[in-house]
Structures are given as structure tokens and as C-alpha cells.
Enzyme design. Structure first.
Site, short mmCIF file in Angstrom:
data_model
loop_
_atom_site.label_atom_id
_atom_site.label_comp_id
_atom_site.label_asym_id
_atom_site.label_seq_id
_atom_site.Cartn_x
_atom_site.Cartn_y
_atom_site.Cartn_z
N PRO A 203 0.82 -1.21 0.00
CA PRO A 203 0.00 0.00 0.00
C PRO A 203 0.86 1.27 0.00
O PRO A 203 0.50 2.27 -0.62
CB PRO A 203 -0.83 -0.13 1.28
N SER A 207 6.12 2.66 -6.43
CA SER A 207 7.36 3.08 -7.10
C SER A 207 8.51 3.12 -6.11
O SER A 207 9.66 2.79 -6.44
CB SER A 207 7.17 4.47 -7.73
N ILE A 232 -1.38 -7.63 -6.68
CA ILE A 232 -0.63 -8.87 -6.99
C ILE A 232 -1.31 -9.63 -8.14
O ILE A 232 -2.40 -10.18 -7.99
CB ILE A 232 -0.49 -9.76 -5.73
N ILE A 412 -9.93 5.73 -35.43
CA ILE A 412 -10.07 5.23 -36.81
C ILE A 412 -11.37 4.44 -36.96
O ILE A 412 -12.07 4.54 -37.97
CB ILE A 412 -8.84 4.36 -37.21
N GLY A 414 -14.03 4.95 -35.30
CA GLY A 414 -15.20 5.80 -35.03
C GLY A 414 -16.10 5.18 -33.99
O GLY A 414 -15.63 4.59 -33.00
N GLU A 438 5.18 -3.02 -13.27
CA GLU A 438 6.63 -3.34 -13.40
C GLU A 438 7.45 -2.06 -13.59
O GLU A 438 8.43 -2.04 -14.34
CB GLU A 438 6.87 -4.38 -14.48
N THR A 440 6.43 2.29 -13.35
CA THR A 440 5.71 3.27 -14.19
C THR A 440 6.66 3.87 -15.24
O THR A 440 7.88 3.73 -15.15
CB THR A 440 5.20 4.43 -13.30
N GLU A 442 7.44 6.81 -15.34
CA GLU A 442 8.32 7.74 -14.60
C GLU A 442 9.49 6.97 -13.99
O GLU A 442 10.64 7.45 -14.00
CB GLU A 442 7.51 8.45 -13.51
N1 CAA Z 1 20.14 -4.21 -10.46
C1 CAA Z 1 20.82 -4.43 -9.30
N2 CAA Z 1 20.76 -3.59 -8.26
C2 CAA Z 1 19.98 -2.51 -8.38
C3 CAA Z 1 19.25 -2.22 -9.55
C4 CAA Z 1 19.36 -3.13 -10.61
N3 CAA Z 1 18.70 -2.96 -11.75
N4 CAA Z 1 18.58 -1.08 -9.37
C5 CAA Z 1 18.86 -0.65 -8.13
N5 CAA Z 1 19.71 -1.52 -7.55
C6 CAA Z 1 20.30 -1.43 -6.22
C7 CAA Z 1 21.15 -0.18 -6.09
O1 CAA Z 1 22.46 -0.41 -6.57
C8 CAA Z 1 21.10 0.06 -4.62
O2 CAA Z 1 21.99 -0.81 -3.96
P1 CAA Z 1 23.35 -0.26 -3.26
O3 CAA Z 1 22.90 0.73 -2.22
O4 CAA Z 1 23.96 -1.49 -2.71
O5 CAA Z 1 24.13 0.37 -4.36
C9 CAA Z 1 19.71 -0.40 -4.24
O6 CAA Z 1 19.28 -1.29 -5.25
C10 CAA Z 1 18.73 0.73 -4.10
O7 CAA Z 1 18.68 1.38 -5.35
P2 CAA Z 1 18.36 2.92 -5.48
O8 CAA Z 1 19.20 3.70 -4.50
O9 CAA Z 1 18.47 3.26 -6.92
O10 CAA Z 1 16.85 2.95 -4.97
P3 CAA Z 1 15.75 4.04 -5.12
O11 CAA Z 1 14.98 4.06 -3.86
O12 CAA Z 1 16.33 5.31 -5.60
O13 CAA Z 1 14.73 3.41 -6.21
C11 CAA Z 1 13.83 2.55 -8.24
C12 CAA Z 1 15.06 2.85 -7.38
C13 CAA Z 1 14.40 2.30 -9.62
C14 CAA Z 1 12.84 3.69 -8.29
C15 CAA Z 1 13.16 1.25 -7.71
O14 CAA Z 1 12.61 1.45 -6.43
C16 CAA Z 1 12.07 0.74 -8.63
O15 CAA Z 1 12.37 0.06 -9.62
N6 CAA Z 1 10.79 1.02 -8.33
C17 CAA Z 1 9.67 0.47 -9.12
C18 CAA Z 1 9.25 -0.84 -8.53
C19 CAA Z 1 8.51 -1.68 -9.54
O16 CAA Z 1 8.90 -1.80 -10.69
N7 CAA Z 1 7.46 -2.33 -9.07
C20 CAA Z 1 6.74 -3.22 -9.90
C21 CAA Z 1 6.03 -4.21 -9.04
S1 CAA Z 1 6.01 -5.81 -9.71
C22 CAA Z 1 4.76 -5.82 -10.85
O17 CAA Z 1 4.23 -4.84 -11.27
C23 CAA Z 1 4.47 -7.19 -11.35
C24 CAA Z 1 3.10 -7.40 -11.80
O18 CAA Z 1 2.28 -7.89 -11.05
C25 CAA Z 1 2.75 -7.18 -13.21
#
Ligand code: CAA
Length: 471
Positions: A203, A207, A232, A412, A414, A438, A440, A442
């Protein structure tokens, strides 16, 4: 042998105006070292020589084949292999013959495609990239993308069920699970006997995924899991959840673990099904965990690996959703093209009016661009190269394309586009979620911009000779 090769690489990189000397980007201890464990498909012939470059932060490999007087690095081919074409055709036939007949009703009734998913399992669509040793198809990511694309043209509800199972659950388990975990769970998941869910969102952690409130308290031989997950996919139908939960709050994201939870364990409660705008036949729920005892052996990876696991797994998941968006856009385009040739107005087919013809031209161009990005991301993954930025770009562009052009498809058509029978209004509703789940659009821009600013972007040099990556 390495030094002359480095000289030659430097020469080529400089010749192509590459800004960094090559030796500075080669961590010498890694030269000629063994490839990382996940990089299995290296071939060396007598003439070839493999250079393995490992990036500063993660074991990403670039395999470079060098022949005398020539640098040969993965050439650019646009043809699909015979196997890939066969997978594409099988998915197309399945979508048209099995999924299409009931798709409007399932959408209207929010009816989970149970028998259709079972058939998808029988056809091998639920564990496409899983090693045959564990009952999977052993296929490459591009084949998976092609199947996702074809199925999404017709039924995005079915394709998201497939996508989560394939790229978040099966791939994550195969890549990072222990031998015991793989042997126990993959055969059932890969064949569709069981379906899996990926439980990251909460909740107050969408992101902002590091802010996990679900807790997994270490009780010695097991974890005690408490918390709530929402949005989920497969929530009411899955048998296995991969649950991200906080074990060491003081360590922030480094304290998160991923636990494999079976849904019939005491304390797992499936909440109400969401009534959604699109992908209505898919099964989206809130899940509550109350004092669920999870054996220690069900933790994936080392203590604290859970957040990295989620991020790495989502990198591949985003390719699947990008393929879904590509398929939705493609489906809307194909329907619009056919309709515009049949429907007449002002004495000629509407396709002969520039107002419609230009819409079709823009659709075709954007879809082609999205296709290149999506296929390239899949290809990079299959080459064991860095694909995080590429998958984010593919998802961002493909999902924006799907949204934009499904709206145009309705236009297209209509008035006919506004009713269910013509399918495009459903595709328009389905497209919206690809900009949200997976990560946004953004979030994709966060990922892309950080990698661009860190200089960690995959850098193709389009001189026909060298494809490189900064390390
Ligand atoms: N691979 C490996 N490590 C990664 C990584 C990657 N791609 N991206 C980030 N990390 C690591 C970072 O290196 C960092 O680790 P260290 O401190 O050891 O260096 C740690 O993860 C934290 O990363 P950030 O500091 O970058 O974290 P952040 O808080 O700034 O957020 C973000 C990063 C990209 C916004 C991330 O939170 C994110 O991807 N958010 C979106 C979540 C998401 O996609 N949810 C989808 C839910 S699942 C779904 O939708 C499935 C479904 O049912 C269809």
C-alpha cells in the site's frame, strides 16, 4: 596475447571517436578469467578469442570475438531463426484460435482464463526460458518476446499471467534460486501446473519499492512473515508467491529478503479481487500475511539479497511487459488497417483519406521503433550483456506507443471503436496498465536517466565493426 589485442581495440575505438582509452576500461584481473556463472553460451574456436569485460558494479559480460585483422563483435541481423519463427506462428495460432473466441466475455465478466492458461502450460508458454532440466522450454528471451507479442495482440489478460510467471517468477527462481528450490518449484511452475506471483508492491511501497513494511523476522530455522502486498497479479490463482520482506530495518534496502511462500500455508489470506479498467480477466488481489512460518531454506540468495533480487528480476520482467505493450499496439494497428480498407466514407475506403492514412503511417513507424527496442533488449539479455537500460527504454517507449496508438485505433474505428465487438476499446483499456506496472513510465525514466548520467549506458558504435559497453 592480450596486449596487441588491446592496442588494436584502442585503435578502433579511437578511430570511432570513442572517448575513453580501452585499457582504462579493462579491469585486467578479469581478462581471460572464467565467465560469470550465468554466462554459459560462450564458444571459442581456434581462431576466436574471448575477452570478458566485467563492469565496475556488477558482473556484466561483453564477449568479443577477435579474428586476425578483423574485430568481429555480434553482428546485427534482423532475421529470426526458424525456431523463433515457429514459436511466433504457434503463439499467433493459439491467440487467434483459442484466446480470441472468449476474450470479450472474459473481459466483461472478469473471468480468469483457467482452461486457456492450462493450454498455455501444455504448449510450453508458461516456462519458456526455463532450463529443460526443470521442465521448461529452454528458449531464448527473443522467443519469449515473440510469443508475448502475439498473445498480447489478442488477449493482454492472458499475456500478463504468462509474463509474471515466466519472467518474474520462473526466471528469478532459475537465476538466483538454490538447487533445491529450483528442483522443488520450477517443474510445476514451468509447465503451468502451478502459477506464481511476484509480491513486491505494498500500500505504501509502489514506485518507492525500498520502503518495504512487510516484515520477515528471523526466528532461527524459519522466518515469521507479516504484512500486506497489493496489486498482486495471479493473486487468487497462484500456488507460489515470491515475497519481498524486511528482515533488518536498520539496514534499509540491504535488509530485505525474498521468500518463497506457498499459498496454502497457514496465515496467507487472499483479499478481494480488484475490479480493473483493463486486463480485467487477469486476477489481481491484495494479499495478507499473518504470522506465516517460512522455512529458512525458502529464502532466495544470501541474507539481505531481496531488493537486488527484485531489481534484477524486474529488469527482465520489463522486457516481457514491453513485449506485451508492443503486442497491444500491433493488435490495434492490424485491426485498424483492416477496418480502414473495408469501411468507406465519402465514396472511398477511409484508408484512402489522408487523415486516416497518416495515422496508419505513424502507428506503423512507432510500432517498428518499439519492436527494435524490445527485440534489442531481449537480444542483449540473451548475449549476457547489460540490459537494464535497454529494458527500461523498451518498456517506456513500447508502453507509450501502445497507449497513444490504441487511442488512435478507436478514433479510426469511429463509433464502432467505442463498442466491445470491435476489440480496440479493450486494447485501449489494456494499454494503460503497461505504463504503470513493473515500474511506471516515470520509474523507467529514473532508471534510464541515472544510467545515462552515470555513463553506464550500453554504447553501440555504428561503424559496422564494434559494439562496446563502458565498464
Ligand atoms: N540491479 C541491481 N541492483 C539494483 C538495480 C538493478 N537494476 N537497481 C537498483 N539496484 C540497487 C542499487 O544499486 C542500490 O543498492 P546499493 O545501495 O547497494 O548500491 C539499491 O538497489 C537501491 O537502489 P536505489 O538507490 O536506486 O533505490 P531508489 O529508492 O532510488 O529506487 C527505483 C530505485 C528504480 C525507483 C526502484 O525502487 C524501482 O524500480 N521502483 C519500481 C518498482 C517496480 O517496478 N514495481 C513493480 C512491481 S512488480 C509488478 O508490477 C508485477 C506485476 O504484477 C505485473
Amino acid at each position: 596475447m592480450v596486449e596487441p589485442l588491446l592496442g588494436r581495440l584502442n585503435h578502433l575505438f579511437h578511430a570511432s571517436q570513442f572517448p575513453f582509452p580501452f585499457h582504462a576500461r579493462l579491469p585486467s584481473p578479469f581478462i581471460n578469467s572464467e565467465p560469470p556463472s550465468h554466462a554459459r553460451k560462450i564458444t571459442n574456436t581456434d581462431q576466436d578469442f574471448s575477452l570478458i569485460l566485467l563492469r565496475k558494479t556488477s558482473p556484466i559480460a561483453l564477449f568479443t570475438r577477435i579474428l586476425p585483422n578483423q574485430i568481429l563483435i555480434k553482428r546485427m541481423f534482423f532475421e529470426l531463426t526458424e525456431e523463433q519463427l515457429a514459436v511466433q506462428q504457434a503463439a499467433r495460432d493459439f491467440a487467434q484460435n483459442v484466446l480470441k473466441p472468449g476474450v470479450i466475455e472474459r473481459d466483461r465478466e472478469m473471468k480468469f482464463p483457467k482452461s486457456e492458461v492450462r493450454q498455455m502450460g501444455e504448449m510450453g508458454f508458461m516456462g519458456m526460458m526455463v532450463d529443460p532440466e526443470y521442465g521448461g522450454g529452454g528458449m531464448d528471451t527473443l522467443s519469449y518476446v515473440l510469443a508475448m507479442e502475439e498473445i498480447s495482440k489478442v488477449d493482454a489478460s492472458s499475456s500478463v499471467i504468462m509474463s509474471v510467471n515466466n519472467s518474474l517468477v520462473c526466471w528469478g527462481l532459475q537465476q538466483y534460486g538454490s538447487e533445491e528450490q529450483k528442483a522443488k518449484y520450477l517443474p510445476k511452475l514451468a509447465t503451468g501446473e502451478w502459477i506464481g506471483s511476484f509480491c513486491l508492491s505494498e500500500p505504501e511501497a509502489g514506485s518507492d519499492a525500498t520502503s518495504q513494511r512487510t516484515t520477515a523476522v528471523d526466528m532461527g530455522d524459519h522466518y515469521l512473515l507479516n504484512g500486506t502486498k497489493n496489486w498482486i497479479t495471479n493473486g487468487g490463482t497462484s500456488s507460489v508467491h515470491l515475497v519481498m520482506a524486511q528482515t533488518h530495518p536498520e539496514k534499509g534496502h540491504k535488509g530485505i529478503n525474498c521468500l518463497i511462500v506457498e499459498t496454502d500455508w497457514p496465515g496467507v489470506v487472499i483479499g478481494a479481487k480488484e475490479d480493473k479498467l483493463g486486463i480485467r480477466a487477469s486476477d489481481t488481489h491484495t494479499i495478507m500475511y499473518t504470522d506465516v512460518k517460512v522455512p529458512k531454506e525458502n529464502r532466495i540468495g544470501e541474507d539481505g539479497f531481496g531488493f537486488k533480487f527484485a531489481m534484477k528480476t524486474l529488469e527482465g520482467g520489463r522486457i516481457g511487459i514491453a513485449a506485451q505493450a508492443l503486442g497491444i499496439a500491433g493488435g490495434a494497428y492490424e485491426l485498424s488497417l483492416a477496418y480502414s480498407k473495408e469501411r468507406a466514407a465519402f465514396g472511398k475506403p477511409i484508408s484512402q483519406h489522408q487523415a486516416i492514412a497518416f495515422k496508419l503511417a505513424d502507428m506503423a513507424t512507432d510500432i517498428e521503433a518499439a519492436k527494435l527496442l524490445v527485440y534489442r533488449a531481449a537480444w542483449l539479455k540473451d548475449q549476457y550483456m547489460d540490459y537494464g537500460t535497454a529494458s527500461a527504454m523498451a518498456k517506456l517507449f513500447a508502453s507509450e506507443t501502445a497507449m497513444k496508438h490504441t487511442v488512435e485505433a478507436v478514433q479510426i474505428h469511429g463509433g464502432y471503436g467505442y463498442v466491445k465487438e470491435y476489440h480496440v476499446e479493450r486494447l485501449m483499456r489494456d494499454a494503460k496498465i503497461t505504463q504503470i506496472y513493473e515500474g511506471t513510465s516515470e520509474v523507467q525514466r529514473i532508471v534510464i536517466s541515472r544510467n545515462v548520467l552515470n555513463g553506464q549506458l550500453y554504447i553501440p558504435i555504428w561503424n559496422g565493426k564494434v559494439v562496446g559497453m563502458e565498464v
